[in-house]
Design a protein around this motif. Structure first.
Motif, PDB file in Angstrom:
ATOM      1  N   UNK A   1       0.867  -1.189   0.000  1.00 52.03           N
ATOM      2  CA  UNK A   1       0.000   0.000   0.000  1.00 52.03           C
ATOM      3  C   UNK A   1       0.899   1.232   0.000  1.00 52.03           C
ATOM      4  N   UNK A   2       0.837   2.002  -1.079  1.00 54.49           N
ATOM      5  CA  UNK A   2       1.699   3.186  -1.175  1.00 54.49           C
ATOM      6  C   UNK A   2       1.024   4.398  -0.532  1.00 54.49           C
ATOM      7  N   UNK A   3      -0.296   4.375  -0.493  1.00 51.48           N
ATOM      8  CA  UNK A   3      -1.016   5.512   0.074  1.00 51.48           C
ATOM      9  C   UNK A   3      -2.462   5.121   0.289  1.00 51.48           C
ATOM     10  N   UNK A   4      -3.139   5.805   1.191  1.00 53.11           N
ATOM     11  CA  UNK A   4      -4.573   5.546   1.328  1.00 53.11           C
ATOM     12  C   UNK A   4      -5.316   6.786   1.768  1.00 53.11           C
TER      13      UNK A   4
ATOM     14  N   UNK B   1      -5.435  10.130  -7.912  1.00 58.41           N
ATOM     15  CA  UNK B   1      -5.849  11.536  -7.920  1.00 58.41           C
ATOM     16  C   UNK B   1      -5.402  12.222  -6.643  1.00 58.41           C
ATOM     17  N   UNK B   2      -5.578  13.516  -6.611  1.00 58.67           N
ATOM     18  CA  UNK B   2      -5.203  14.269  -5.408  1.00 58.67           C
ATOM     19  C   UNK B   2      -6.477  14.503  -4.593  1.00 58.67           C
ATOM     20  N   UNK B   3      -6.632  13.761  -3.510  1.00 51.50           N
ATOM     21  CA  UNK B   3      -7.838  13.896  -2.731  1.00 51.50           C
ATOM     22  C   UNK B   3      -7.737  14.966  -1.656  1.00 51.50           C
ATOM     23  N   UNK B   4      -8.913  15.272  -1.049  1.00 50.55           N
ATOM     24  CA  UNK B   4      -8.909  16.309  -0.023  1.00 50.55           C
ATOM     25  C   UNK B   4      -8.576  15.747   1.354  1.00 50.55           C
ATOM     26  N   UNK B   5      -9.027  14.513   1.644  1.00 51.39           N
ATOM     27  CA  UNK B   5      -8.830  13.949   2.968  1.00 51.39           C
ATOM     28  C   UNK B   5      -7.877  12.786   2.842  1.00 51.39           C
ATOM     29  N   UNK B   6      -6.880  12.774   3.667  1.00 55.07           N
ATOM     30  CA  UNK B   6      -5.857  11.768   3.466  1.00 55.07           C
ATOM     31  C   UNK B   6      -5.468  11.165   4.808  1.00 55.07           C
ATOM     32  N   UNK B   7      -5.323   9.849   4.843  1.00 58.09           N
ATOM     33  CA  UNK B   7      -4.837   9.207   6.067  1.00 58.09           C
ATOM     34  C   UNK B   7      -3.761   8.219   5.693  1.00 58.09           C
ATOM     35  N   UNK B   8      -3.065   7.721   6.695  1.00 56.74           N
ATOM     36  CA  UNK B   8      -2.158   6.595   6.456  1.00 56.74           C
ATOM     37  C   UNK B   8      -0.769   7.017   6.037  1.00 56.74           C
ATOM     38  N   UNK B   9      -0.098   6.039   5.413  1.00 59.29           N
ATOM     39  CA  UNK B   9       1.328   6.222   5.151  1.00 59.29           C
ATOM     40  C   UNK B   9       1.625   7.283   4.111  1.00 59.29           C
ATOM     41  N   UNK B  10       2.786   7.869   4.251  1.00 56.65           N
ATOM     42  CA  UNK B  10       3.255   8.787   3.233  1.00 56.65           C
ATOM     43  C   UNK B  10       4.287   8.122   2.373  1.00 56.65           C
TER      44      UNK B  10
ATOM     45  N   UNK C   1     -15.808   5.456   2.768  1.00 56.69           N
ATOM     46  CA  UNK C   1     -15.152   4.757   1.661  1.00 56.69           C
ATOM     47  C   UNK C   1     -13.641   4.998   1.756  1.00 56.69           C
ATOM     48  N   UNK C   2     -12.866   3.954   1.481  1.00 54.47           N
ATOM     49  CA  UNK C   2     -11.413   4.111   1.502  1.00 54.47           C
ATOM     50  C   UNK C   2     -10.825   3.771   0.137  1.00 54.47           C
ATOM     51  N   UNK C   3      -9.910   4.567  -0.300  1.00 53.11           N
ATOM     52  CA  UNK C   3      -9.215   4.262  -1.553  1.00 53.11           C
ATOM     53  C   UNK C   3      -7.761   3.948  -1.228  1.00 53.11           C
ATOM     54  N   UNK C   4      -7.260   2.833  -1.743  1.00 57.08           N
ATOM     55  CA  UNK C   4      -5.857   2.462  -1.516  1.00 57.08           C
ATOM     56  C   UNK C   4      -5.105   2.540  -2.828  1.00 57.08           C
ATOM     57  N   UNK C   5      -3.935   3.140  -2.775  1.00 58.22           N
ATOM     58  CA  UNK C   5      -3.049   3.148  -3.935  1.00 58.22           C
ATOM     59  C   UNK C   5      -2.058   2.005  -3.721  1.00 58.22           C
ATOM     60  N   UNK C   6      -2.069   1.058  -4.655  1.00 52.21           N
ATOM     61  CA  UNK C   6      -1.232  -0.133  -4.514  1.00 52.21           C
ATOM     62  C   UNK C   6      -0.029  -0.008  -5.447  1.00 52.21           C
TER      63      UNK C   6
ATOM     64  N   UNK D   1      -5.761  -5.136   1.587  1.00 54.31           N
ATOM     65  CA  UNK D   1      -6.848  -4.298   2.108  1.00 54.31           C
ATOM     66  C   UNK D   1      -7.306  -4.747   3.488  1.00 54.31           C
ATOM     67  N   UNK D   2      -6.927  -5.966   3.865  1.00 49.84           N
ATOM     68  CA  UNK D   2      -7.323  -6.443   5.199  1.00 49.84           C
ATOM     69  C   UNK D   2      -6.894  -5.452   6.272  1.00 49.84           C
ATOM     70  N   UNK D   3      -5.697  -4.870   6.091  1.00 49.35           N
ATOM     71  CA  UNK D   3      -5.175  -3.954   7.104  1.00 49.35           C
ATOM     72  C   UNK D   3      -5.927  -2.626   7.120  1.00 49.35           C
ATOM     73  N   UNK D   4      -6.726  -2.371   6.090  1.00 48.55           N
ATOM     74  CA  UNK D   4      -7.454  -1.096   6.030  1.00 48.55           C
ATOM     75  C   UNK D   4      -8.895  -1.240   6.510  1.00 48.55           C
TER      76      UNK D   4
END
Ligand code: SAH
Ligand code: SF4
Length: 405
Positions: free
Chosen positions: A85-88, A396-405, A95-100, A194-197
């Motif tokens: 997971x590079x970003x989430x 994409x560049x989202x407004x709300x961001x959590x998780x790893x950088x 809803x969560x979006x994960x960048x793999x 995605x289990x970790x998310x």
């Protein structure tokens, strides 16, 4: 997938395994073959498969019941370059979006969509549905094992290709064309990672192949991934809980029906009820026009109580008029379908826009009055560009961001 040498390990050189499928596409039997030259036993292979597919743990250092030398060999060998997971991002609606990130630095996106709330909310409302509802054509929960009925059900939308070759005019995934197919290993990795998310109390109950790419253009890897997700020692997700969405690759629809005997959800992106307009919106229609596509749907071996989902993206001034709705109602006559209307999500690369709500409602009314189950898909994850058709190649560049950088 490259394997780092680990000749110092007493378990030997995992590069010996290069004739096997890539690590996350291996069955327990494949893993037995893989770890035997390393001095490990059949039960280690089973434990390993369970860590990966049952628990979604891809980091060998956390596989506490495996011998340490085997863990070390896996960490520097077979599991050194698995996707991550590079970003989430988390939407305000949950809803969560994960960048793999894949081994070659390509990225794809996957989206987790929790059901809005408790069991009652899953019942189809007259107006709206989620992708979770689209996931099913499953009208019963007989095959769902859950220990706690209060769990929040989550549908995961996964990608099957990096980009897409189909070039639909309204879709961000198609804009950049096809970069490459994903392997079964990479397709499955999205679900394992995605289990970790998942939040506490959430349970993955459905998977929809509606992310980036055309799953049936990558047929073998897609089917292999579906079979792995169903493996009883892993996630054990019945193919009845998985829905493949296609832009209409006719021969592969027939193949899918044959390979799964209808026990796999099928969603078809129609978007127009006449060939001229459909070819304009979806170039694949030139190869497989509506008559051929509808014949394939009629021939699809559907079990009782199940229906094919028809996806229809509503685009203002293009396909959303009352004439279009009537034509659609006529076209689908006699086929067991339910219709999901998706007001188009705007994308940067296109001037096309969704119609106003009254136009959407009028379109729905025509279909409902013609006797169809017809839902308007709820917009989920829009604030993090995770809605249908917004999954772009680079994220994409989202407004709300959590998780790893
Ligand atoms: N390639 C497959 C699956 C991925 S697309 C297919 O086309 O079916 C998943 C769904 O999102 C399809 O129904 C697609 O038509 C729809 N879609 C694509 N772009 C969209 C957009 N901008 N707005 C709304 N839906 C879109
Ligand atoms: Fe590909 Fe589906 Fe997008 Fe068409 S709608 S470009 S088939 S991902």
């Amino acid at each position: 997938m490259s394997l780092a040498p680990s000749s110092s390990s007493p378990y030997g050189d995992p590069a010996l395994n290069s004739n096997l499928p890539p690590p996350l596409a291996r069955t327990p039997d494949d893993w037995t073959q893989a770890v035997r030259p390393l001095g490990a036993r059949t039960f280690h292979a089973k434990q390993l498969f369970r860590w990966l597919h049952g628990r979604g743990v891809l980091d060998p250092t956390r596989m506490t019941d495996l011998p340490v030398p085997l863990r070390d060999a896996l960490a520097t060998g077979d599991l050194a370059h698995v996707p991550s997971i590079a970003n989430q991002w988390r939407s305000l609606d949950g809803t969560r979006k994960l960048l793999i990130a894949l081994a070659d630095q390509s990225t794809v996106e996957t989206v987790l969509i929790p059901a809005v709330s408790g069991p009652k909310a899953r019942l189809p409302s007259p107006l709206a549905c989620d992708d979770a509802d689209a996931a099913a054509a499953v009208d019963d929960d007989d095959d769902l094992e859950t220990t706690d009925t209060a769990r929040v059900r989550v549908t995961q939308c996964i990608s099957t290709q990096v980009g897409c070759a189909m070039g639909c005019a309204f879709c961000a995934s198609g804009v950049a064309g096809l970069k490459r197919h994903m392997t079964a290993d990479e397709i499955v990795a999205q679900v394992l990672l995605a289990r970790s998310a998942l939040d506490d109390g959430e349970q993955l109950t459905n998977v929809v192949l509606m992310g980036m790419g055309e799953p049936l253009h990558n047929y073998d890897a897609t089917v292999q991934a579906i079979r792995l997700l169903g493996h009883p020692d892993g996630l054990a997700l019945s193919s009845r809980r998985i829905t493949v969405s296609t832009s209409g690759l006719v021969p592969e629809i027939a193949r899918l029906g044959h390979d799964f005997g209808g026990n796999l959800g099928l969603a078809v992106s129609l978007h127009a009820a006449d060939d001229e307009l459909r070819s304009l919106l979806m170039p694949i229609n030139r190869k497989y026009p509506l008559a051929d596509l509808l014949a394939a749907l009629r021939a699809y071996p559907l079990p009782r109580r199940r229906r094919i989902t028809i996806e229809y993206t509503l685009i203002d001034q293009k396909n959303a008029g009352l004439t279009d709705a009537r034509r659609l109602a006529k076209l689908l006559r006699g086929i067991p379908v339910k219709v999901n209307l998706i007001p188009m999500n705007a994308i940067a690369a296109s001037a096309m826009r969704p119609p106003p709500l009254d136009v959407v409602l009028a379109f729905q009314r025509v279909l409902v009055e013609a006797g169809y189950s017809c839902f308007i898909r709820r917009r989920r994850g829009d604030d993090v560009s995770a809605a249908c058709g917004q999954l772009a190649l680079l994220g994409a560049k989202p407004k709300v961001r959590v998780g790893r950088d």
